[in-house]
Design a protein around this motif. Sequence first.
Motif, PDB file in Angstrom:
ATOM      1  N   ASP A 110       0.812  -1.225   0.000  1.00 48.66           N
ATOM      2  CA  ASP A 110       0.000   0.000   0.000  1.00 48.66           C
ATOM      3  C   ASP A 110       0.846   1.277   0.000  1.00 48.66           C
ATOM      4  N   ASP A 137      -0.566  -3.004  -4.247  1.00 44.84           N
ATOM      5  CA  ASP A 137      -0.929  -1.580  -4.199  1.00 44.84           C
ATOM      6  C   ASP A 137       0.301  -0.686  -4.014  1.00 44.84           C
ATOM      7  N   ASN A 171      -5.260  -4.970  -5.297  1.00 41.89           N
ATOM      8  CA  ASN A 171      -6.448  -4.651  -6.086  1.00 41.89           C
ATOM      9  C   ASN A 171      -6.270  -3.375  -6.908  1.00 41.89           C
ATOM     10  N   HIS A 172      -5.493  -2.419  -6.414  1.00 43.57           N
ATOM     11  CA  HIS A 172      -5.287  -1.208  -7.215  1.00 43.57           C
ATOM     12  C   HIS A 172      -4.441  -1.488  -8.462  1.00 43.57           C
ATOM     13  N   HIS A 261      -2.291  -9.873  -0.469  1.00 44.54           N
ATOM     14  CA  HIS A 261      -2.559  -8.443  -0.293  1.00 44.54           C
ATOM     15  C   HIS A 261      -3.804  -8.251   0.588  1.00 44.54           C
ATOM     16  N   HIS A 305      -3.450  -4.015   2.357  1.00 44.93           N
ATOM     17  CA  HIS A 305      -4.784  -3.593   1.915  1.00 44.93           C
ATOM     18  C   HIS A 305      -5.529  -2.689   2.888  1.00 44.93           C
TER      19      HIS A 305
HETATM   20 FE   LIG Z   1      -5.652  -2.830  -1.536  1.00 46.03          FE
END
Ligand SMILES: [Fe+2]
Length: 369
Positions: A110, A137, A171-172, A261, A305
């Motif tokens: 992140d 991320d 996810n990003h 993540h 995350h």
């Molecule tokens: Fe994330």
Amino acid sequence: MKHMNIHPVVCAEGNYYMICIPVSKKALMSVFVNGEEYTNDKCGVKISNCYVQKFEIPKKTLDLAKAYTVTYEIIYREAYCSKKEPPVSLTFSFCPIEKRDDIHIYHLSDVHGREAAAIRTGGFFSEKLDLLVLNGDISSSTQTAGESLLPLKIAYAITHGEKPCIITRGNHDLRGKYAERIGEFYPLCNDKFYYTVKLGPLWCLILDCGEDKNDDHREYAGTIAFHKYRQMETEFIKNVIKNSEREYQAKDVIFKCVISHIPFMHTDYDPAKGIHEFDIEIDTYTKWVQMLNNEIKPHFGLFGHVHQVGVLEGAGKYNNKGFAAPIILGGKPENNTVYGCAVTLKEKTAEILFTDETHCVVSSRIISL
Ligand SMILES: [Fe+2]
């Protein structure tokens, strides 16, 4: 004569190291280990037009050699007799994990584009580092090639191509023009982002949740299909359990960890906000937790995350599916800085330090293994 910077990153996956080298020019490139040449080719044709040159080296080969040489020739490709600049070679040393304890792992997640801070934070162990984990991320999207290259850029700045890395997908990383080409930028194992890897006495199960909301969420505009992918991943975990003697029950394994993540043991439901959109795949993720608890029995899990640092043991806000091992939340962006997590594996304990970019320890915990 034209040159380019060669900044390799040695990513661990399965029985291989994937050496990933971002390139700024069209070039033919090879990696040599103990005089043996490894090429980056597709069905026999060498790849010269790409963002990242990738080379699969058998783990045992590089572990023994402890060095590799990258050779490249900038090429002006023609149908016949392509023109080339003179070859350039650079040799890098490599330090596999050979210790049985006192293993130093640094975990970042992140980062969301905070490149300079992440490099400073991730430098905590300096030359003592044994393994770098970049757990998703690292950029906030993959809308540009530069954002997609950031994990490799940060990994090289911390490891100089000399230490193994595990780079997962957040996810990003699935949001943007380059998401569909992410395999060109990130290490993949058999075309998947879930796999196992053994580094000395450390066995890791890397899991990939993909996005954090359902496939039909309006933000994705129909660009993702993770439901079936997660079901395939369930079958993969079952196969890992079937092959336990070659995986986590192999006689040289001392430490077992799961890396993802998204902390999938967490059903992200906030009744105060009335938001249910993160409340997904409860059956699948519950099954994953059961298989981990009942069969694999990891000593700890490394997650990102949620933009938190801390160790959670037992049921709680981030563990409503009953994951039995300590949950290490190891990545927190804040203003212009990033906090990460230093893990030192000892014979019976893991020392967990959460550190900032000045290498100050902001909190710590010892867990039993
Ligand atoms: Fe994330």
